[in-house]
Design an enzyme around this catalytic site. Sequence first.
Site, PDB file in Angstrom:
ATOM      1  N   HIS A 150      43.230  42.704  30.654  1.00 15.53           N
ATOM      2  CA  HIS A 150      42.677  43.502  31.746  1.00 15.53           C
ATOM      3  C   HIS A 150      42.104  42.560  32.803  1.00 15.53           C
ATOM      4  O   HIS A 150      41.146  41.836  32.559  1.00 15.53           O
ATOM      5  CB  HIS A 150      41.578  44.438  31.234  1.00 15.53           C
ATOM      6  CG  HIS A 150      40.913  45.228  32.320  1.00 15.53           C
ATOM      7  ND1 HIS A 150      41.595  46.124  33.118  1.00 15.53           N
ATOM      8  CD2 HIS A 150      39.625  45.254  32.740  1.00 15.53           C
ATOM      9  CE1 HIS A 150      40.758  46.666  33.977  1.00 15.53           C
ATOM     10  NE2 HIS A 150      39.552  46.149  33.773  1.00 15.53           N
ATOM     11  N   GLY A 170      34.905  44.776  40.777  1.00 12.37           N
ATOM     12  CA  GLY A 170      35.450  44.324  42.053  1.00 12.37           C
ATOM     13  C   GLY A 170      36.588  43.324  41.950  1.00 12.37           C
ATOM     14  O   GLY A 170      36.868  42.604  42.908  1.00 12.37           O
ATOM     15  N   LYS A 171      37.268  43.286  40.810  1.00 20.01           N
ATOM     16  CA  LYS A 171      38.378  42.330  40.647  1.00 20.01           C
ATOM     17  C   LYS A 171      39.505  42.618  41.639  1.00 20.01           C
ATOM     18  O   LYS A 171      40.041  41.697  42.257  1.00 20.01           O
ATOM     19  CB  LYS A 171      38.910  42.401  39.206  1.00 20.01           C
ATOM     20  CG  LYS A 171      37.897  42.051  38.148  1.00 20.01           C
ATOM     21  CD  LYS A 171      38.508  42.085  36.768  1.00 20.01           C
ATOM     22  CE  LYS A 171      38.947  43.485  36.363  1.00 20.01           C
ATOM     23  NZ  LYS A 171      37.813  44.427  36.275  1.00 20.01           N
ATOM     24  N   ASP A 189      45.090  44.706  37.576  1.00 18.08           N
ATOM     25  CA  ASP A 189      44.613  45.622  36.545  1.00 18.08           C
ATOM     26  C   ASP A 189      45.173  45.284  35.163  1.00 18.08           C
ATOM     27  O   ASP A 189      44.416  45.131  34.215  1.00 18.08           O
ATOM     28  CB  ASP A 189      44.928  47.076  36.900  1.00 18.08           C
ATOM     29  CG  ASP A 189      44.176  48.046  35.990  1.00 18.08           C
ATOM     30  OD1 ASP A 189      42.982  47.810  35.737  1.00 18.08           O
ATOM     31  OD2 ASP A 189      44.789  49.013  35.518  1.00 18.08           O
ATOM     32  N   ARG A 255      25.581  24.023  36.603  1.00 19.65           N
ATOM     33  CA  ARG A 255      25.035  23.551  37.875  1.00 19.65           C
ATOM     34  C   ARG A 255      25.765  22.313  38.384  1.00 19.65           C
ATOM     35  O   ARG A 255      25.940  22.131  39.590  1.00 19.65           O
ATOM     36  CB  ARG A 255      23.536  23.221  37.708  1.00 19.65           C
ATOM     37  CG  ARG A 255      22.681  24.400  37.300  1.00 19.65           C
ATOM     38  CD  ARG A 255      22.578  25.404  38.428  1.00 19.65           C
ATOM     39  NE  ARG A 255      21.916  24.848  39.591  1.00 19.65           N
ATOM     40  CZ  ARG A 255      20.597  24.861  39.770  1.00 19.65           C
ATOM     41  NH1 ARG A 255      19.806  25.388  38.861  1.00 19.65           N
ATOM     42  NH2 ARG A 255      20.075  24.340  40.867  1.00 19.65           N
TER      43      ARG A 255
END
Length: 335
Positions: A150, A170-171, A189, A255
Amino acid sequence: MRKPQPFRRESIRVEAMVTRLRERVGIDLEVGGIGPSERKVTTRHVLRPGLVLAGYTEHFESARVQILGNTECRYLAWLGDGAADAFSTLLSFDPPCIILTAGNRLPDGLAALADNAGVPLYRTPRPTVPFMGMLRDVLTDHFAEQLTVHGSLVDVYGIGLLLTGAAGIGKSEMALDLVERGHRLVADDVVMATRTGTGILMGAGTDLAEHFMEIRGLGIIDVKAMFGVRAIRYQKRIEVVVKIHPWDENEEYTRIGMVTETEPILGVDLPIVKLPITPGKNVTVICEVIAMNHLLRHYGYDPAEAFTERLRKRIESKEGRAVGRGVDWFERDFE
């Protein structure tokens, strides 16, 4: 929600295999037998049955596609009257099909034996070794392990980015924004991931969805019709996983980038980038930077290692001065 499980195909009909081969090489039906649609291939391996024709049948892998090249066909011709017995030994194991390569033909009467035994017989003008390579490619792809993922797969600067995350995060919108910026959509999707024989993970869309996208609040859009053929790809190697999720104060985020996290998909370890989203963050540009950073590392330059090396040299120099300006003086440029 149940997690998708990997799957493999157990067989391929001879008819379907031949259809795929016809798309790549010239392969003609010599004798139909009972019809190729009734027979199946259950393994990706192929075999040249020279030892079987010579009479040694122990450990014979009869379920494989049997290839008769120059050596095997000339051996049968050399046998003369004994060729029928040798070829009948091969047919007695009921192989799925027999393919003659390099334009070879069987001695008189042997094709009729295959017809009587119900074994389809094919012929191709291609040389044996190149043809066997093409046949292995077709069978390896068919029997390869697959997994439904997915997410959205986008080609960004030649790097296959697999965008994953919870539903509605929001892919698709990110993929659409990347397409609008000139990159290419592979699938949205639902991504069909396939592991090749070389340990490479390939991705493609489904035959139903192809390059359609669902944008919440807007509906279904056709990327190919809207942006043109330049905006799509039908397949792409999956190289980096971008895991999108809301900002979490308890989550440890990279980081500096000295430690590369990986995520296994079908046994292939892919680098994963955890991308937290917050209001105002331009995640599309970050995806482009992820792709370019992966390219830099691929070509031997790691920004994190370069910065760490610079820091190490500063510490070892024992200059004892604080971090200063990046230039010793300002040139006469007062913009």
